[in-house]
Design a protein around this motif. Sequence first.
Motif, PDB file in Angstrom:
ATOM      1  N   UNK A   1      10.502   2.560 -10.917  1.00 46.11           N
ATOM      2  CA  UNK A   1      11.470   4.508 -10.716  1.00 46.11           C
ATOM      3  C   UNK A   1      10.226   4.598 -11.248  1.00 46.11           C
ATOM      4  N   UNK A   2      10.199   6.176 -10.629  1.00 47.84           N
ATOM      5  CA  UNK A   2       8.578   6.732 -11.209  1.00 47.84           C
ATOM      6  C   UNK A   2       9.488   8.123 -11.852  1.00 47.84           C
ATOM      7  N   UNK A   3       8.781   8.604 -11.999  1.00 52.10           N
ATOM      8  CA  UNK A   3       8.752   9.756 -13.274  1.00 52.10           C
ATOM      9  C   UNK A   3       9.201  11.193 -12.140  1.00 52.10           C
ATOM     10  N   UNK A   4       9.783  12.788 -13.401  1.00 56.68           N
ATOM     11  CA  UNK A   4      11.181  12.918 -12.661  1.00 56.68           C
ATOM     12  C   UNK A   4       9.599  13.593 -12.245  1.00 56.68           C
ATOM     13  N   UNK A   5       9.665  14.463 -10.562  1.00 54.28           N
ATOM     14  CA  UNK A   5       8.603  15.070 -10.711  1.00 54.28           C
ATOM     15  C   UNK A   5       8.330  16.799 -10.808  1.00 54.28           C
ATOM     16  N   UNK A   6       7.696  17.451 -11.285  1.00 54.75           N
ATOM     17  CA  UNK A   6       7.549  18.774 -12.359  1.00 54.75           C
ATOM     18  C   UNK A   6       6.678  19.694 -10.822  1.00 54.75           C
ATOM     19  N   UNK A   7       6.817  18.918  -9.690  1.00 52.14           N
ATOM     20  CA  UNK A   7       5.874  19.860  -8.139  1.00 52.14           C
ATOM     21  C   UNK A   7       6.797  18.695  -7.644  1.00 52.14           C
ATOM     22  N   UNK A   8       6.925  20.042  -6.367  1.00 49.90           N
ATOM     23  CA  UNK A   8       7.160  18.817  -5.252  1.00 49.90           C
ATOM     24  C   UNK A   8       6.070  18.174  -4.113  1.00 49.90           C
ATOM     25  N   UNK A   9       6.011  16.890  -4.040  1.00 48.35           N
ATOM     26  CA  UNK A   9       4.961  15.842  -4.199  1.00 48.35           C
ATOM     27  C   UNK A   9       5.135  15.887  -2.387  1.00 48.35           C
ATOM     28  N   UNK A  10       5.334  16.501  -1.818  1.00 47.84           N
ATOM     29  CA  UNK A  10       5.905  16.436  -0.218  1.00 47.84           C
ATOM     30  C   UNK A  10       6.461  15.084   0.412  1.00 47.84           C
ATOM     31  N   UNK A  11       6.352  14.963   1.672  1.00 42.25           N
ATOM     32  CA  UNK A  11       7.290  14.173   2.069  1.00 42.25           C
ATOM     33  C   UNK A  11       6.096  12.641   1.967  1.00 42.25           C
ATOM     34  N   UNK A  12       7.265  11.783   1.370  1.00 41.84           N
ATOM     35  CA  UNK A  12       6.615  10.234   0.881  1.00 41.84           C
ATOM     36  C   UNK A  12       6.742   9.463   2.565  1.00 41.84           C
ATOM     37  N   UNK A  13       5.622   9.096   3.296  1.00 41.18           N
ATOM     38  CA  UNK A  13       5.905   8.377   4.042  1.00 41.18           C
ATOM     39  C   UNK A  13       5.582   6.779   4.005  1.00 41.18           C
ATOM     40  N   UNK A  14       4.329   6.380   3.091  1.00 41.30           N
ATOM     41  CA  UNK A  14       4.154   5.346   3.064  1.00 41.30           C
ATOM     42  C   UNK A  14       4.009   4.763   1.696  1.00 41.30           C
ATOM     43  N   UNK A  15       4.220   3.244   1.366  1.00 39.74           N
ATOM     44  CA  UNK A  15       4.155   3.212  -0.469  1.00 39.74           C
ATOM     45  C   UNK A  15       3.377   2.128  -0.289  1.00 39.74           C
ATOM     46  N   UNK A  16       2.100   1.998  -1.107  1.00 39.36           N
ATOM     47  CA  UNK A  16       1.303   0.916  -0.905  1.00 39.36           C
ATOM     48  C   UNK A  16       0.939  -0.456  -2.720  1.00 39.36           C
ATOM     49  N   UNK A  17       0.183  -1.263  -2.045  1.00 46.06           N
ATOM     50  CA  UNK A  17       0.302  -2.076  -3.929  1.00 46.06           C
ATOM     51  C   UNK A  17      -1.270  -1.879  -4.113  1.00 46.06           C
ATOM     52  N   UNK A  18      -1.522  -2.031  -5.050  1.00 44.28           N
ATOM     53  CA  UNK A  18      -2.517  -1.516  -6.276  1.00 44.28           C
ATOM     54  C   UNK A  18      -2.651  -2.880  -7.226  1.00 44.28           C
ATOM     55  N   UNK A  19      -4.016  -3.471  -7.955  1.00 44.97           N
ATOM     56  CA  UNK A  19      -4.563  -4.324  -9.074  1.00 44.97           C
ATOM     57  C   UNK A  19      -3.633  -3.074 -10.089  1.00 44.97           C
ATOM     58  N   UNK A  20      -4.283  -1.821 -10.024  1.00 45.50           N
ATOM     59  CA  UNK A  20      -4.447  -0.953 -11.506  1.00 45.50           C
ATOM     60  C   UNK A  20      -3.422  -0.104 -11.243  1.00 45.50           C
ATOM     61  N   UNK A  21      -3.401   0.205 -12.602  1.00 41.87           N
ATOM     62  CA  UNK A  21      -2.050   1.473 -12.379  1.00 41.87           C
ATOM     63  C   UNK A  21      -2.681   2.778 -12.373  1.00 41.87           C
ATOM     64  N   UNK A  22      -4.045   2.951 -12.436  1.00 46.22           N
ATOM     65  CA  UNK A  22      -5.122   3.863 -10.989  1.00 46.22           C
ATOM     66  C   UNK A  22      -6.225   3.421 -10.772  1.00 46.22           C
ATOM     67  N   UNK A  23      -7.370   3.865 -10.302  1.00 47.86           N
ATOM     68  CA  UNK A  23      -8.299   3.530  -9.893  1.00 47.86           C
ATOM     69  C   UNK A  23      -7.618   2.061  -9.278  1.00 47.86           C
TER      70      UNK A  23
END
Length: 121
Positions: A66-88
């Motif tokens: 679950x993601x935090x409640x959006x505080x702005x319009x994020x647009x249309x989410x079309x894809x997901x991804x996987x990363x090895x870090x929370x940022x970068x």
Amino acid sequence: MSQLGPTAEALILTALLAGRYVSLHTGAPGDTGASEVAGGAYARQSATFAQAGTNPTVASNTGAIQYPQSLTDWGTITHFGTWDAASGGNWLGGDALVTPKVMVTGDIARWEIGTLTVSVN
């Protein structure tokens, strides 16, 4: 070249998906994780995966993502991804969503248990 057996495939998939973070994208991320949502309280979310059923090359999320409640319009989410870090970090891969989701202010993106499936082939 020899082929891997089911046990080896499962071990590789488990290692690949251990301690990962899931991102949301408004366009095809390509080979770099491009088009990731930014701002409006967005942050990658940690996720755990386990083998889904008997196919050792398919895994699904073992807890809700679950993601935090959006505080702005994020647009249309079309894809997901996987990363090895929370940022970068390093982009590991991703795919298109079956059903894109328009995210407006106040929305919450969420995958229920077992609904985000990742495969290696």
